[in-house]
Design an enzyme around this catalytic site. Structure first.
Site, mmCIF file in Angstrom:
data_model
loop_
_atom_site.group_PDB
_atom_site.id
_atom_site.type_symbol
_atom_site.label_atom_id
_atom_site.label_comp_id
_atom_site.label_asym_id
_atom_site.label_seq_id
_atom_site.Cartn_x
_atom_site.Cartn_y
_atom_site.Cartn_z
ATOM 1 N N ASN A 212 1.187 -14.446 -14.773
ATOM 2 C CA ASN A 212 2.470 -14.630 -15.071
ATOM 3 C C ASN A 212 3.149 -16.122 -15.224
ATOM 4 O O ASN A 212 2.112 -16.825 -14.991
ATOM 5 C CB ASN A 212 3.346 -14.112 -14.083
ATOM 6 C CG ASN A 212 3.317 -14.421 -12.851
ATOM 7 O OD1 ASN A 212 3.648 -15.716 -12.692
ATOM 8 N ND2 ASN A 212 2.807 -13.666 -12.009
ATOM 9 N N ASP A 281 2.223 -7.334 -9.107
ATOM 10 C CA ASP A 281 2.406 -5.925 -8.289
ATOM 11 C C ASP A 281 1.264 -5.083 -8.417
ATOM 12 O O ASP A 281 1.093 -4.295 -7.613
ATOM 13 C CB ASP A 281 3.646 -5.348 -8.768
ATOM 14 C CG ASP A 281 4.808 -6.184 -8.344
ATOM 15 O OD1 ASP A 281 5.013 -6.601 -7.346
ATOM 16 O OD2 ASP A 281 5.890 -6.134 -9.440
ATOM 17 N N LYS A 291 -18.321 -9.277 -19.410
ATOM 18 C CA LYS A 291 -17.339 -9.472 -20.363
ATOM 19 C C LYS A 291 -17.039 -8.126 -21.140
ATOM 20 O O LYS A 291 -18.220 -7.616 -21.704
ATOM 21 C CB LYS A 291 -17.591 -10.406 -21.261
ATOM 22 C CG LYS A 291 -16.210 -10.829 -22.098
ATOM 23 C CD LYS A 291 -16.648 -11.963 -23.296
ATOM 24 C CE LYS A 291 -15.688 -12.044 -24.360
ATOM 25 N NZ LYS A 291 -16.034 -12.649 -25.376
ATOM 26 N N PRO A 309 -0.938 -5.640 -2.195
ATOM 27 C CA PRO A 309 -0.107 -5.529 -1.055
ATOM 28 C C PRO A 309 1.036 -6.340 -1.237
ATOM 29 O O PRO A 309 0.807 -7.214 -2.041
ATOM 30 C CB PRO A 309 -1.226 -6.188 0.070
ATOM 31 C CG PRO A 309 -2.256 -6.678 -0.897
ATOM 32 C CD PRO A 309 -2.436 -6.203 -2.254
ATOM 33 N N ASP A 310 2.196 -5.852 -0.646
ATOM 34 C CA ASP A 310 3.316 -6.843 -0.717
ATOM 35 C C ASP A 310 3.511 -7.563 0.278
ATOM 36 O O ASP A 310 3.470 -7.371 1.700
ATOM 37 C CB ASP A 310 4.647 -5.984 -0.670
ATOM 38 C CG ASP A 310 5.753 -6.825 -0.890
ATOM 39 O OD1 ASP A 310 5.957 -7.810 -0.354
ATOM 40 O OD2 ASP A 310 6.610 -6.179 -1.530
ATOM 41 N N ILE A 311 3.062 -9.013 0.256
ATOM 42 C CA ILE A 311 2.686 -9.971 1.210
ATOM 43 C C ILE A 311 4.193 -10.080 2.113
ATOM 44 O O ILE A 311 3.910 -10.104 3.280
ATOM 45 C CB ILE A 311 2.194 -11.332 0.660
ATOM 46 C CG1 ILE A 311 1.043 -10.951 -0.366
ATOM 47 C CG2 ILE A 311 2.126 -12.458 1.518
ATOM 48 C CD1 ILE A 311 0.690 -12.156 -1.213
ATOM 49 N N LYS A 341 16.989 -6.148 -2.846
ATOM 50 C CA LYS A 341 15.840 -6.480 -2.775
ATOM 51 C C LYS A 341 15.640 -7.064 -1.013
ATOM 52 O O LYS A 341 14.579 -6.687 -0.529
ATOM 53 C CB LYS A 341 15.515 -7.499 -3.393
ATOM 54 C CG LYS A 341 14.078 -7.714 -3.773
ATOM 55 C CD LYS A 341 13.484 -8.578 -4.903
ATOM 56 C CE LYS A 341 13.194 -7.840 -6.012
ATOM 57 N NZ LYS A 341 12.709 -8.697 -7.166
ATOM 58 N N LYS A 345 12.903 -5.393 1.511
ATOM 59 C CA LYS A 345 11.734 -6.371 2.177
ATOM 60 C C LYS A 345 11.785 -6.635 3.514
ATOM 61 O O LYS A 345 10.930 -7.192 4.247
ATOM 62 C CB LYS A 345 11.693 -7.509 1.160
ATOM 63 C CG LYS A 345 11.519 -7.556 -0.071
ATOM 64 C CD LYS A 345 9.942 -7.739 -0.497
ATOM 65 C CE LYS A 345 9.873 -7.599 -1.993
ATOM 66 N NZ LYS A 345 8.742 -7.564 -2.605
HETATM 67 N N1 CTP Z 1 6.196 -10.605 -2.962
HETATM 68 C C1 CTP Z 1 5.002 -10.363 -2.321
HETATM 69 N N2 CTP Z 1 3.952 -9.867 -2.681
HETATM 70 C C2 CTP Z 1 4.048 -8.898 -3.669
HETATM 71 C C3 CTP Z 1 5.239 -8.901 -4.556
HETATM 72 C C4 CTP Z 1 6.050 -9.890 -4.283
HETATM 73 O O1 CTP Z 1 5.039 -11.295 -1.442
HETATM 74 N N3 CTP Z 1 3.078 -8.079 -3.941
HETATM 75 C C5 CTP Z 1 7.305 -11.617 -3.005
HETATM 76 C C6 CTP Z 1 7.598 -12.649 -3.608
HETATM 77 O O2 CTP Z 1 6.895 -13.849 -3.218
HETATM 78 C C7 CTP Z 1 8.932 -12.989 -3.470
HETATM 79 C C8 CTP Z 1 9.499 -11.388 -3.134
HETATM 80 O O3 CTP Z 1 8.533 -10.705 -2.766
HETATM 81 O O4 CTP Z 1 9.327 -13.594 -2.108
HETATM 82 C C9 CTP Z 1 10.068 -10.783 -4.433
HETATM 83 O O5 CTP Z 1 9.198 -10.635 -5.412
HETATM 84 P P1 CTP Z 1 9.610 -10.104 -6.696
HETATM 85 O O6 CTP Z 1 8.484 -10.229 -7.865
HETATM 86 O O7 CTP Z 1 10.883 -10.694 -7.381
HETATM 87 O O8 CTP Z 1 9.860 -8.559 -6.352
HETATM 88 P P2 CTP Z 1 9.077 -7.280 -6.363
HETATM 89 O O9 CTP Z 1 8.782 -6.882 -5.018
HETATM 90 O O10 CTP Z 1 7.827 -7.610 -7.096
HETATM 91 O O11 CTP Z 1 9.782 -6.264 -6.853
HETATM 92 P P3 CTP Z 1 10.257 -5.848 -8.674
HETATM 93 O O12 CTP Z 1 9.126 -6.424 -9.201
HETATM 94 O O13 CTP Z 1 10.631 -4.582 -8.609
HETATM 95 O O14 CTP Z 1 11.463 -6.652 -8.898
#
Ligand code: CTP
Length: 404
Positions: A212, A281, A291, A309-311, A341, A345
């Site tokens: 990204n 995500d 390749k 995983p959501d860190i 959010k 979180k």
């Molecule tokens: N984050 C994380 N791990 C992930 C996704 C997000 O730690 N897999 C953390 C980001 O570093 C940030 C916060 O969560 O501090 C919000 O990230 P954002 O991309 O805005 O939110 P998402 O949880 O991905 O939600 P969405 O894409 O639905 O807006």
């Protein structure tokens, strides 16, 4: 651009003999741009490497090289120059000058200034690795530390003589950051800060992947501001091309899973976690080992995705989490999504980017979401904003005695 730490500061910049004198031209430019007054004093040896005329043009002030300079009316240059100073910085500091300082010698203007000072002394060594490792140099360095002198560096790497090792002077930018750091209020002293920054890269095959537009600038600015506030900082960075802030421990990763694992390995030691990274995500369930080729039938490839995983949420879920701070990048309706959010979180503080997505830009405007309130901070460049955010985070920390 003037910075809060250096604006209005008066520095005596003492140069001694060494090839690293060329770095002081850039250092002087950075210091004066930040609003500091720089009074250059050079030893005789330093003038062999760069001319006083160059240093005068860059600092905008006359350069002093001699104890007997008739421009100081009372012939007290060694007293007058240091009395106005907030600090004396010796850069580059040669082996010989370290020895002189350690023994309190005063046989030229610069060494006399140092002995006669009533302000802090910062020393930026620059020498060949053998000279740095010499037991006499190491004894002198230990003595200087014991005397309360601040040593910045040295760095490690290729040297002017062709050898590789410890002893080279910090780069101009790192020296500048270290001097700024010296003047920053130590509001995070004794705290350990873990941050994520930048994008992640999720491979599709060995040459392609999904990433990204995060530049990492905000995360790196926060890491720098936390270090300058006295914290021990561990920065887990996705693929970005940014310099590591001075004094920050940096760990590079590629994927969200690697970022998650790096954070989970270190989080137990952290007092504060700041998730600034734009973490992907999803990732491809099975990245191709080879390749992916275009087939004769021109069939389009298709991928199956799995969730990463959501860190931030994993950190917040720990039985004894650090003070966890999230960031939100939204393309609209921040006021609605920010608080939603933060609660999802389960973090005490979430920082939302206001306005259009600011990837790669130097300015930012944010809202702080916390239980029961949303506070807007004024638009500023990312480094100024990072300092303001670190101050806001420091205010919200539990008492040191209660922290893990
Ligand atoms: N984050 C994380 N791990 C992930 C996704 C997000 O730690 N897999 C953390 C980001 O570093 C940030 C916060 O969560 O501090 C919000 O990230 P954002 O991309 O805005 O939110 P998402 O949880 O991905 O939600 P969405 O894409 O639905 O807006």
């Amino acid at each position: 651009m003037a910075t809060a730490e250096l604006a209005g500061k008066h520095l005596v910049l003492g140069m001694t003999g060494g090839i690293a004198c060329y770095k002081i031209a850039e250092l002087t430019r950075l210091l004066t741009k930040a609003g500091a007054t720089v009074q250059v004093v050079m030893t005789e040896a330093a003038t062999q490497f760069i001319t006083p005329v160059t240093m005068q043009a860059l600092s905008g002030r006359p350069v002093y090289t001699s104890q007997w300079d008739g421009r100081v009316p009372n012939n007290m240059a060694h007293i007058d120059l240091s009395r106005e100073a907030d600090a004396i910085v010796i850069a580059p500091a040669s082996t010989d000058f370290l020895a002189k300082l350690a023994h309190g010698m005063a046989d030229d203007l610069l060494s006399t200034l140092c002995v006669a000072r009533d302000c802090p002394l910062l020393v930026v060594p620059a020498m060949n690795r053998q000279m740095w490792q010499n037991p006499a140099t190491q004894r002198n360095v230990a003595q200087l530390r014991a005397d309360g002198v601040t040593l910045l560096g040295p760095d490690s790497g290729p040297q002017a003589c062709g050898e590789i090792g410890d002893g080279r002077m910090l780069e101009a930018k790192a020296t500048y950051e270290a001097i700024s750091s010296f003047f920053s209020p130590k509001i995070l002293s004794g705290r350990r800060v873990l941050l994520t920054a930048g994008p992640t890269f999720e491979p599709l095959d060995p040459v392609r992947g999904i990433t990204n537009r995060s530049s990492g600038k905000m995360g790196f600015a926060l890491a720098r501001a936390a270090q300058q506030a006295g914290a021990e900082v561990h920065l887990v960075a996705g693929p970005v091309s940014l310099e590591t802030p001075w004094g920050v421990f940096r760990q590079d990763v590629q994927t969200a899973q690697q970022m998650h694992d790096a954070v989970m390995r270190s989080v137990a030691d952290a007092d504060i976690f700041i998730g600034v990274a734009a973490v992907a995500d999803w990732r491809v369930a099975h990245a191709s080992e080879h390749k992916i080729k275009k087939t004769a039938e021109r069939a389009l490839p298709s991928f199956t995705f799995v969730e990463n995983p959501d860190i931030l949420a994993s950190v917040a879920k720990l039985p004894h989490p650090p003070f966890a701070v999230g960031f939100a990048a939204e393309s609209g309706d921040l006021e609605v999504h920010g608080e939603e959010k933060r609660m999802r979180k389960n973090v005490p503080l979430l920082i939302g980017n206001l306005g259009p997505l600011t990837f790669g830009l130097d300015d930012n405007e944010v809202i702080l979401f916390e239980a029961g309130s949303a506070t807007k901070l004024t638009r500023a460049d990312k480094q100024t904003l990072a300092r303001a955010l670190i101050a806001e985070i420091a205010k919200r920390l539990p008492d040191t005695s209660l922290i893990r």
